[in-house]
Design a protein around this motif. Structure first.
Motif, PDB file in Angstrom:
ATOM      1  N   GLY A   1       4.665   4.927  11.368  1.00 45.89           N
ATOM      2  CA  GLY A   1       3.152   4.855  11.743  1.00 45.89           C
ATOM      3  C   GLY A   1       2.919   3.258  12.403  1.00 45.89           C
ATOM      4  O   GLY A   1       3.924   2.711  12.915  1.00 45.89           O
ATOM      5  N   TRP A   2       1.728   2.724  12.180  1.00 48.16           N
ATOM      6  CA  TRP A   2       1.392   1.645  12.802  1.00 48.16           C
ATOM      7  C   TRP A   2       0.339   1.047  11.835  1.00 48.16           C
ATOM      8  O   TRP A   2      -0.480   1.568  10.837  1.00 48.16           O
ATOM      9  N   TYR A   3      -0.183  -0.014  11.915  1.00 45.28           N
ATOM     10  CA  TYR A   3      -1.251  -0.730  11.241  1.00 45.28           C
ATOM     11  C   TYR A   3      -1.472  -2.111  12.030  1.00 45.28           C
ATOM     12  O   TYR A   3      -1.103  -2.558  13.233  1.00 45.28           O
ATOM     13  N   ARG A   4      -2.586  -2.722  11.638  1.00 45.30           N
ATOM     14  CA  ARG A   4      -3.544  -3.476  12.426  1.00 45.30           C
ATOM     15  C   ARG A   4      -2.547  -4.633  13.018  1.00 45.30           C
ATOM     16  O   ARG A   4      -2.117  -5.386  12.141  1.00 45.30           O
ATOM     17  N   GLY A   5      -2.414  -5.079  14.188  1.00 48.52           N
ATOM     18  CA  GLY A   5      -1.754  -6.308  14.808  1.00 48.52           C
ATOM     19  C   GLY A   5      -0.277  -5.994  15.321  1.00 48.52           C
ATOM     20  O   GLY A   5       0.308  -6.958  15.682  1.00 48.52           O
ATOM     21  N   ARG A   6       0.280  -4.786  15.036  1.00 50.72           N
ATOM     22  CA  ARG A   6       1.555  -4.370  15.351  1.00 50.72           C
ATOM     23  C   ARG A   6       1.775  -3.268  15.994  1.00 50.72           C
ATOM     24  O   ARG A   6       1.191  -2.158  15.582  1.00 50.72           O
ATOM     25  N   CYS A   7       2.634  -3.209  16.737  1.00 52.25           N
ATOM     26  CA  CYS A   7       3.037  -1.868  17.527  1.00 52.25           C
ATOM     27  C   CYS A   7       4.151  -1.332  16.755  1.00 52.25           C
ATOM     28  O   CYS A   7       4.393  -1.660  15.580  1.00 52.25           O
ATOM     29  N   VAL A   8       4.457   0.176  16.678  1.00 52.10           N
ATOM     30  CA  VAL A   8       5.169   0.899  15.872  1.00 52.10           C
ATOM     31  C   VAL A   8       6.839   0.253  15.982  1.00 52.10           C
ATOM     32  O   VAL A   8       7.210   0.226  17.277  1.00 52.10           O
ATOM     33  N   HIS A   9       7.327   0.037  15.163  1.00 54.49           N
ATOM     34  CA  HIS A   9       8.736  -0.642  14.906  1.00 54.49           C
ATOM     35  C   HIS A   9       9.248  -0.391  13.612  1.00 54.49           C
ATOM     36  O   HIS A   9       8.873   0.220  12.712  1.00 54.49           O
ATOM     37  N   ILE A  10      10.507  -0.661  13.623  1.00 54.96           N
ATOM     38  CA  ILE A  10      11.517  -0.454  12.601  1.00 54.96           C
ATOM     39  C   ILE A  10      12.430  -1.865  12.547  1.00 54.96           C
ATOM     40  O   ILE A  10      12.810  -2.306  13.521  1.00 54.96           O
ATOM     41  N   HIS A  11      12.499  -2.219  11.267  1.00 53.20           N
ATOM     42  CA  HIS A  11      12.909  -3.715  10.909  1.00 53.20           C
ATOM     43  C   HIS A  11      14.578  -3.338  10.832  1.00 53.20           C
ATOM     44  O   HIS A  11      14.961  -2.158  10.191  1.00 53.20           O
TER      45      HIS A  11
ATOM     46  N   SER B   1      -2.779  -9.767  13.562  1.00 53.74           N
ATOM     47  CA  SER B   1      -2.963 -10.043  11.980  1.00 53.74           C
ATOM     48  C   SER B   1      -1.747 -10.836  11.697  1.00 53.74           C
ATOM     49  O   SER B   1      -0.631 -10.510  12.418  1.00 53.74           O
ATOM     50  N   PRO B   2      -1.583 -11.136  10.167  1.00 51.50           N
ATOM     51  CA  PRO B   2      -0.377 -11.756   9.930  1.00 51.50           C
ATOM     52  C   PRO B   2       0.865 -10.796  10.300  1.00 51.50           C
ATOM     53  O   PRO B   2       0.811  -9.443   9.858  1.00 51.50           O
ATOM     54  N   SER B   3       2.037 -11.116  10.988  1.00 50.93           N
ATOM     55  CA  SER B   3       2.937 -10.290  11.505  1.00 50.93           C
ATOM     56  C   SER B   3       3.587  -9.643  10.256  1.00 50.93           C
ATOM     57  O   SER B   3       3.900 -10.665   9.296  1.00 50.93           O
ATOM     58  N   ALA B   4       4.339  -8.684  10.373  1.00 57.96           N
ATOM     59  CA  ALA B   4       5.176  -8.081   9.592  1.00 57.96           C
ATOM     60  C   ALA B   4       6.145  -6.936  10.249  1.00 57.96           C
ATOM     61  O   ALA B   4       5.692  -6.542  11.230  1.00 57.96           O
TER      62      ALA B   4
END
Length: 311
Positions: free
Chosen positions: A189-199, A308-311
């Motif tokens: 899914g997604w959250y504020r400040g980041r596009c959809v991604h996998i680490h 927002s703070p990146s993650a």
């Protein structure tokens, strides 16, 4: 994973230990009735049954080095689960993530590398950090609804210690002799400040022992990304539709560099009429096996109006 999450400096990946796994362990990934099977030590069977994903990954490919080297973000948990099926109880669109790891200079596959992945669930929550919420995109799996985005450090650093014992959507597995590794998970899914991604992290030059994977170096720390068409299709499916967090598009993201597959953009296969049946994602990951890219001193993200703070 961006999630500029830095692992503590005093935690050296030079002595990674992963729970040992038996040589006969076999996992199966099923999407829309198609099985992707793989042996723990020999992925030849996985390659043979990989369907469309195998075809795209085994096609002629250029040697390149991924540009998406980043800090690991605040939500990395080192080598906690040795497994390919990381789904646990998370609801969402089934996702088979198939990665091929190659030497960026020779194009040869890298076998027995340890690959870590971790990502948020359909409503933007990371396991191990549930009380940090997801920026208002729906209730956390346990406890009260989230009240803020993943808090974490300011851009550029600061690993966060886990706040709970959940570990869904996290796992580590080895590449087979052809450089392939496949994970069974759900579409993030997604959250504020980041596009959809996998680490992701790739560890090489170490040894698989009775204690797990030890020594070596982390040659890649980065993120994999999803195109906008697929994200928009997922957004109308439960439980993604309940995620009301403001969404950052791929073009707006401060981590993705716009360079396509070389920047970590996944190749996707799914039924355009019904993405809920499942998605196959693949990517060739070109790395320098002699380099160290452990996410401890990667570049900070560029400022963004909505970041927002990146993650």
């Amino acid at each position: 994973m961006t999630e500029n999450q830095q692992h503590p400096q005093d935690q050296q990946l030079a002595r990674r230990k992963v729970v040992a796994v038996g040589a006969g362990a076999v996992a199966a990934v099923t999407l829309g009735g198609t099985a992707v099977a793989a042996s723990a030590l020999d992925g030849e069977r996985e390659r043979a049954s990989g369907g469309a994903s195998a075809g795209s990954a085994s096609a002629a490919e250029e040697c390149y080095k991924l540009t998406s080297e980043t800090t690991e973000g605040p939500y990395y948990i080192d080598a906690d689960k040795l497994r390919r099926d990381v789904t646990e109880d998370r609801e969402g669109i089934p996702l088979a993530l198939r990665i091929k790891v190659i030497d960026s200079e020779t194009c040869r596959p890298i076998r027995n590398a340890a690959v870590d992945i971790w990502h948020c669930d359909a409503v933007g929550v990371y396991s191990g950090y549930e009380d940090m919420g997801n920026g208002g995109g729906g209730p956390a799996p346990t406890g009260p609804p989230p009240t803020a985005g993943p808090s974490g450090p300011p851009p550029g650093g600061g690993h966060q210690e886990p706040t709970d014992d959940t570990r869904y959507l996290r796992g580590t597995w080895r590449t087979d002799r052809h450089g392939f590794v496949t994970f069974k998970t759900v579409f993030p899914g997604w959250y504020r400040g980041r596009c959809v991604h996998i680490h992701a992290k790739v560890h090489v030059n170490g040894e698989w022992t009775d204690a797990g994977y030890e020594g070596g170096n982390t040659c890649h720390t980065g993120q994999f990304f999803f195109d906008e068409e697929s994200v928009l299709a997922s957004a109308v499916v439960e439980p993604y539709v309940s995620n009301t967090a403001e969404r950052t598009t791929l073009d707006e993201d401060t981590i993705y560099d716009g360079s396509g597959t070389q920047g970590g953009l996944l190749k996707l296969r799914y039924d355009k009429r019904n993405i809920a049946k499942g998605v196959r994602a693949s990517l060739t990951v070109g790395v320098d096996p002699e380099a160290t890219n452990d996410g401890q001193d990667g570049p900070p993200p560029q400022p963004s109006a909505s970041a927002s703070p990146s993650a």
